[in-house]
Design a protein around this motif. Sequence first.
Motif, short mmCIF file in Angstrom:
data_model
loop_
_atom_site.label_atom_id
_atom_site.label_comp_id
_atom_site.label_asym_id
_atom_site.label_seq_id
_atom_site.Cartn_x
_atom_site.Cartn_y
_atom_site.Cartn_z
N VAL A 1 -23.46 11.23 -29.24
CA VAL A 1 -23.76 10.65 -27.87
C VAL A 1 -22.43 10.01 -27.21
CG1 VAL A 1 -26.16 10.08 -28.60
CG2 VAL A 1 -24.29 8.43 -28.88
N THR A 2 -22.36 10.37 -25.66
CA THR A 2 -21.23 9.67 -24.80
C THR A 2 -21.96 9.56 -23.54
OG1 THR A 2 -19.01 10.24 -24.35
CG2 THR A 2 -20.45 12.15 -24.22
N LYS B 1 -8.43 -6.61 -17.00
CA LYS B 1 -7.01 -7.02 -17.56
C LYS B 1 -6.57 -5.48 -18.06
CE LYS B 1 -3.93 -9.58 -20.20
NZ LYS B 1 -3.55 -10.35 -21.30
N GLN B 2 -7.27 -5.02 -19.28
CA GLN B 2 -7.09 -4.16 -19.81
C GLN B 2 -7.02 -2.67 -19.25
OE1 GLN B 2 -5.41 -4.07 -22.69
NE2 GLN B 2 -5.77 -6.28 -22.76
N THR B 3 -7.91 -2.70 -18.09
CA THR B 3 -7.99 -1.61 -17.40
C THR B 3 -6.84 -1.36 -16.31
OG1 THR B 3 -10.55 -1.29 -17.26
CG2 THR B 3 -9.42 -0.29 -15.45
N LEU B 4 -6.15 -2.43 -15.85
CA LEU B 4 -5.22 -2.62 -14.96
C LEU B 4 -3.93 -2.17 -15.69
CD1 LEU B 4 -5.85 -5.64 -12.94
CD2 LEU B 4 -6.06 -3.55 -12.08
N LEU B 5 -3.87 -2.59 -16.94
CA LEU B 5 -2.63 -2.36 -17.92
C LEU B 5 -2.73 -0.88 -18.53
CD1 LEU B 5 -2.53 -5.28 -20.13
CD2 LEU B 5 -0.91 -4.83 -18.46
N HIS B 6 -3.83 -0.33 -18.71
CA HIS B 6 -3.85 1.03 -19.24
C HIS B 6 -5.23 1.99 -18.44
CE1 HIS B 6 -1.91 -0.82 -22.68
NE2 HIS B 6 -2.65 -1.63 -22.71
N PRO B 7 -4.84 2.27 -17.34
CA PRO B 7 -6.02 2.78 -16.44
C PRO B 7 -6.52 4.08 -17.19
CG PRO B 7 -3.92 2.87 -15.23
CD PRO B 7 -3.67 1.99 -16.38
N LYS B 8 -5.59 4.81 -17.89
CA LYS B 8 -6.07 6.16 -17.97
C LYS B 8 -6.68 6.04 -19.48
CE LYS B 8 -4.13 9.21 -15.59
NZ LYS B 8 -4.84 10.66 -14.83
N GLU B 9 -6.63 4.95 -20.28
CA GLU B 9 -7.29 4.75 -21.49
C GLU B 9 -8.50 4.10 -21.29
OE1 GLU B 9 -3.38 4.08 -24.27
OE2 GLU B 9 -5.00 2.74 -24.36
N SER B 10 -8.74 3.16 -20.46
CA SER B 10 -10.01 2.30 -20.46
C SER B 10 -10.96 3.18 -19.43
CB SER B 10 -9.28 1.12 -19.77
OG SER B 10 -10.47 0.24 -19.41
N GLY B 11 -10.29 3.38 -18.13
CA GLY B 11 -11.23 4.40 -17.50
C GLY B 11 -12.62 3.74 -16.97
N ILE C 1 -20.64 7.41 -31.85
CA ILE C 1 -21.32 7.06 -30.43
C ILE C 1 -19.98 6.77 -29.84
CG2 ILE C 1 -22.33 5.08 -29.50
CD1 ILE C 1 -24.08 4.95 -32.31
N SER C 2 -19.76 7.34 -28.74
CA SER C 2 -18.46 7.46 -27.94
C SER C 2 -18.50 6.55 -26.72
CB SER C 2 -18.03 8.84 -27.81
OG SER C 2 -17.15 9.00 -26.68
N GLY C 3 -17.37 5.80 -26.62
CA GLY C 3 -17.39 4.87 -25.36
C GLY C 3 -15.98 5.49 -24.67
N LEU C 4 -15.55 6.69 -25.13
CA LEU C 4 -14.41 7.28 -24.36
C LEU C 4 -14.55 7.65 -22.97
CD1 LEU C 4 -13.18 9.57 -27.24
CD2 LEU C 4 -12.58 7.15 -26.80
N PRO C 5 -13.45 7.21 -22.13
CA PRO C 5 -13.50 7.71 -20.54
C PRO C 5 -13.25 9.44 -20.46
CG PRO C 5 -11.36 6.60 -21.22
CD PRO C 5 -12.38 6.74 -22.28
N VAL D 1 -16.09 5.43 -31.33
CA VAL D 1 -14.94 5.60 -30.85
C VAL D 1 -14.88 4.94 -29.70
CG1 VAL D 1 -14.40 7.49 -32.17
CG2 VAL D 1 -15.51 8.12 -30.16
N GLY D 2 -13.74 4.24 -29.19
CA GLY D 2 -13.63 3.41 -27.94
C GLY D 2 -14.39 2.42 -27.81
N PRO D 3 -14.65 1.57 -28.72
CA PRO D 3 -15.87 0.54 -28.56
C PRO D 3 -15.44 -0.58 -27.61
CG PRO D 3 -14.54 0.29 -30.73
CD PRO D 3 -13.95 1.46 -29.90
N GLY D 4 -14.11 -0.73 -26.96
CA GLY D 4 -13.88 -1.61 -26.01
C GLY D 4 -13.88 -3.19 -26.66
N THR D 5 -14.83 -3.79 -25.49
CA THR D 5 -15.22 -5.15 -26.26
C THR D 5 -16.35 -5.48 -27.07
OG1 THR D 5 -16.44 -5.42 -24.11
CG2 THR D 5 -14.16 -6.32 -23.99
#
Length: 186
Positions: free
Chosen positions: A140-141, A4-14, A109-113, A42-46
Motif C-alpha cells: 500500500v502506498t 525542516k527536513q523537507t527544506l533540507l531534503h526536498p527530493k526525499e521528503s516530498g 506500507i510505503s510513505g515514499l514520495p 518504508v519512509g516512515p518519517g515521524t
Amino acid sequence: MFLKQTLLHPKESGAIAASSRRLADLMVREAQLADARVIVEVGPGTGVFTSAILEKKRPEAALHLIEINADFSKELSVRFPFLPIHTTSAEDIGPLLTQAGHDGCDRVISGLPWTAFENGLQERLLGALYEALHPGGVFVTFAYFPLQYLPNGQAFRHRLERRFAGVRMTDVVPNIPPAFVYVCTK
Ligand SMILES: C[S@@+](CC[C@H](N)C(=O)[O-])C[C@H]1O[C@@H](n2cnc3c(N)ncnc32)[C@H](O)[C@@H]1O
C-alpha cells in the motif's frame, strides 16, 4: 521537524507536512494486517503510519522500519525503541530482511514520495519492494490528489499496473494535501 527536513531534503521528503491520522488509518485498514507475519514500513518519517500499524498488527508480527533520513530515524528510535529501524534506502529491503532472518515480507506500507522520484529511482525502488513481497502479499502506498495526473504520477501508476496482479485506488481522504491509497496485490 517535518518542514525542516523537507527544506533540507526536498527530493526525499516530498511533503509539506506529516500525513493525517485519517490517511494513516486508511493505509493500515487497506493493508489488512490481521494475517501478516512480517511487515515492512518504508519512509516512515515521524511515524504517523507506524503508530497506526502498531495498533492493528498481531502482537507477534515483525515490523521493520526503513528510513533514509538520519534525523527522522533518530526521532523514530526515541518514539519506538523496541522496533528495528534501518537508516538506509528502501532499495536495501532484500538484504535487510535476509539479515533479520526473514525470507521476504507479507506487507509493505510505503510513505515514499513517488512523484518526487525520477523514473530510474521509481523503477529500482519498486522493483526491490516487489521482489521482497511474498506471493499474495499486499503493497500500500499513497499519492496526493491530483498529483497522480502529473507525468511522474502517471509513470508510477503504470509501473504498479505492470507489476502487480491487482491495483485498486481508494477514495480521497482529508490530508494536506488530500490523498488516496493505491492497494496492490502481488
Ligand atoms: C512524504 S514523507 C512521508 C512520511 C510519513 N510516512 C508520513 O506519511 O507522514 C516521505 C518519507 O520517505 C523517506 N524516504 C525518501 N526516500 C527514501 C528511500 N529511498 N528509502 C527510505 N526512505 C525514504 C523520507 O525521508 C520521508 O521520511
